[in-house]
Design an enzyme around this catalytic site. Structure first.
Site, PDB file in Angstrom:
ATOM      1  N   GLY A 266      64.121 -56.529  45.855  1.00  0.00           N
ATOM      2  CA  GLY A 266      64.818 -55.887  46.946  1.00  0.00           C
ATOM      3  C   GLY A 266      65.382 -56.921  47.908  1.00  0.00           C
ATOM      4  O   GLY A 266      64.989 -58.092  47.901  1.00  0.00           O
ATOM      5  N   CYS A 267      66.297 -56.476  48.761  1.00  0.00           N
ATOM      6  CA  CYS A 267      66.971 -57.397  49.684  1.00  0.00           C
ATOM      7  C   CYS A 267      66.022 -57.905  50.763  1.00  0.00           C
ATOM      8  O   CYS A 267      65.902 -59.124  50.972  1.00  0.00           O
ATOM      9  CB  CYS A 267      68.197 -56.734  50.295  1.00  0.00           C
ATOM     10  SG  CYS A 267      67.893 -55.103  51.012  1.00  0.00           S
ATOM     11  N   TYR A 268      65.332 -57.010  51.456  1.00  0.00           N
ATOM     12  CA  TYR A 268      64.374 -57.462  52.460  1.00  0.00           C
ATOM     13  C   TYR A 268      63.276 -58.343  51.850  1.00  0.00           C
ATOM     14  O   TYR A 268      62.971 -59.421  52.374  1.00  0.00           O
ATOM     15  CB  TYR A 268      63.725 -56.268  53.161  1.00  0.00           C
ATOM     16  CG  TYR A 268      64.579 -55.557  54.189  1.00  0.00           C
ATOM     17  CD1 TYR A 268      65.164 -56.245  55.252  1.00  0.00           C
ATOM     18  CD2 TYR A 268      64.770 -54.179  54.124  1.00  0.00           C
ATOM     19  CE1 TYR A 268      65.922 -55.575  56.207  1.00  0.00           C
ATOM     20  CE2 TYR A 268      65.525 -53.503  55.072  1.00  0.00           C
ATOM     21  CZ  TYR A 268      66.101 -54.209  56.117  1.00  0.00           C
ATOM     22  OH  TYR A 268      66.840 -53.541  57.061  1.00  0.00           O
TER      23      TYR A 268
ATOM     24  N   SER B  51      63.373 -60.275  49.343  1.00  0.00           N
ATOM     25  CA  SER B  51      63.900 -61.595  49.000  1.00  0.00           C
ATOM     26  C   SER B  51      63.950 -62.495  50.229  1.00  0.00           C
ATOM     27  O   SER B  51      63.554 -63.668  50.184  1.00  0.00           O
ATOM     28  CB  SER B  51      65.304 -61.464  48.398  1.00  0.00           C
ATOM     29  OG  SER B  51      65.260 -60.749  47.185  1.00  0.00           O
ATOM     30  N   SER B  52      64.437 -61.953  51.341  1.00  0.00           N
ATOM     31  CA  SER B  52      64.520 -62.760  52.557  1.00  0.00           C
ATOM     32  C   SER B  52      63.139 -63.152  53.057  1.00  0.00           C
ATOM     33  O   SER B  52      62.942 -64.266  53.559  1.00  0.00           O
ATOM     34  CB  SER B  52      65.283 -61.997  53.650  1.00  0.00           C
ATOM     35  OG  SER B  52      64.540 -60.914  54.161  1.00  0.00           O
TER      36      SER B  52
END
Length: 343
Positions: free
Chosen positions: A147-149, A151-152
């Site tokens: 997921g995007c969050y 990954s960050s």
């Protein structure tokens, strides 16, 4: 030449895959699928692709038949069946949804309200943030794209947990552009409600929480819990995440910066910023980079880490292509080696 197909090509992540793969020197988009727009040209839905990808949107079965690898850009609960068809046909799958992100079926059921339809497929899948998990790739035919969050967060916090100097509970404050909510219009993402506005949503209840905890716990070798609060920014793209991590031993900012610089030395897509500089979504826009800024708060004994990614590239389509490159044993930056725009 790798023949790539996209199921769910008219969603934001699907369209971004087409845009990025159009310049990939070793892959081409062979087929695209969409339930909502079947029979139309993709370039009729996204005019920016006119003359670049004028393929007619077909059914998913045709995509599986024509392609070597299928990107599943679908809502949760729909990718397992597609992955099963790909496996039976000897094709590879990269799932940009949530179906192959969690190790625990019970956690998946708790957070997504569904049970696995094909538990056997999960034994053939790898969850892969390339900078953290590429060494675990052993030819698995299915990759769960993160997921995007998560990954960050994972890239921003990994060195602390790998080094064993982070406390096992942390606070995460993330902000995302509205494309993270997908193409479907909601009251939250309706222009009059999100423009010139800024608010938290799903505080301490976001579905990415178990994925974040799973990744950090594996790095730490012990259970890690997080308080995760996402916010909606009135911008199209980008995620900026700030992490507040208690340290088990005093560390200066210089020591933390060296830890991160050593960990990510040689990583094409992770940029450890000069000491004192915070990550900014502007600097990673339209790119596959993750920028990390490092700060120490000696008064509280915490590290304060900022990370920034483009949620549609490193947080979705770009990372999926990076995973495709791993699958096919080609250079990870192939088709992704471009510079973010200055403005």
């Amino acid at each position: 030449m790798i023949k790539a197909g996209i199921v769910g090509a008219t969603g934001y992540a699907g369209a971004e895959l087409v845009r990025l793969l159009a310049s990939h020197p070793q892959a081409r988009v062979e087929a695209v699928s969409s339930v909502s727009y079947e029979g139309k040209k993709l370039s009729d839905v996204y005019p920016n692709l006119y003359g670049i990808c004028d393929l007619v949107l077909t059914g998913a079965d045709e995509v599986v038949e024509k392609c070597d690898v299928v990107f599943a850009s679908l809502p949760h609960g729909l990718s397992e069946e597609l992955a099963g068809k790909c496996l039976a046909a000897g094709k590879k799958t990269i799932d940009l949804g949530a179906d192959f992100r969690l190790d625990s079926e019970s956690e998946y059921a708790e957070w997504y309200g569904k049970s696995y339809k094909r538990p056997d497929l999960h034994e053939k899948a790898l969850y892969c943030i390339p900078e953290l998990h590429r060494s675990a790739y052993r030819g698995q035919p299915i990759i769960g794209n993160p997921g995007c969050y998560p990954s960050s967060v994972a890239l921003g916090a990994a060195p602390l947990f790998e080094a064993g100097i982070a406390e096992k509970s942390m606070v995460i404050d993330s902000k995302s552009g509205v494309t993270g909510s997908g193409r479907g219009l909601t009251d939250t993402t309706h222009f009059p409600n999100c423009n010139e506005a800024f608010s938290a949503y799903k505080a301490a209840a976001h579905r990415h929480t178990p994925e974040i905890e799973q990744t950090l716990s594996a790095l730490a070798g012990d259970k890690v819990t997080v308080t995760f609060v996402p916010h909606l920014l009135p911008v199209n793209r980008g995620i900026e995440t700030t992490m507040y991590v208690g340290l088990t031993a005093p560390c200066t900012a210089e020591e933390l910066h060296k830890l991160y610089s050593d960990r990510y030395r040689g990583e094409k897509f992770v940029r450890v910023l000069p000491l004192g500089r915070a990550a900014n979504i502007r600097d990673v826009r339209m790119s596959n980079y993750c920028d990390i800024g490092i700060f120490a708060d000696p008064r509280t004994g915490r590290a304060v880490i900022t990370s920034a990614i483009d949620n549609m590239v490193k947080g979705a389509a770009g990372q999926a292509i990076q995973n495709m490159n791993i699958m096919f044993s080609i250079e990870e930056d192939c088709g992704l080696d471009f510079v973010p725009p200055a403005f």
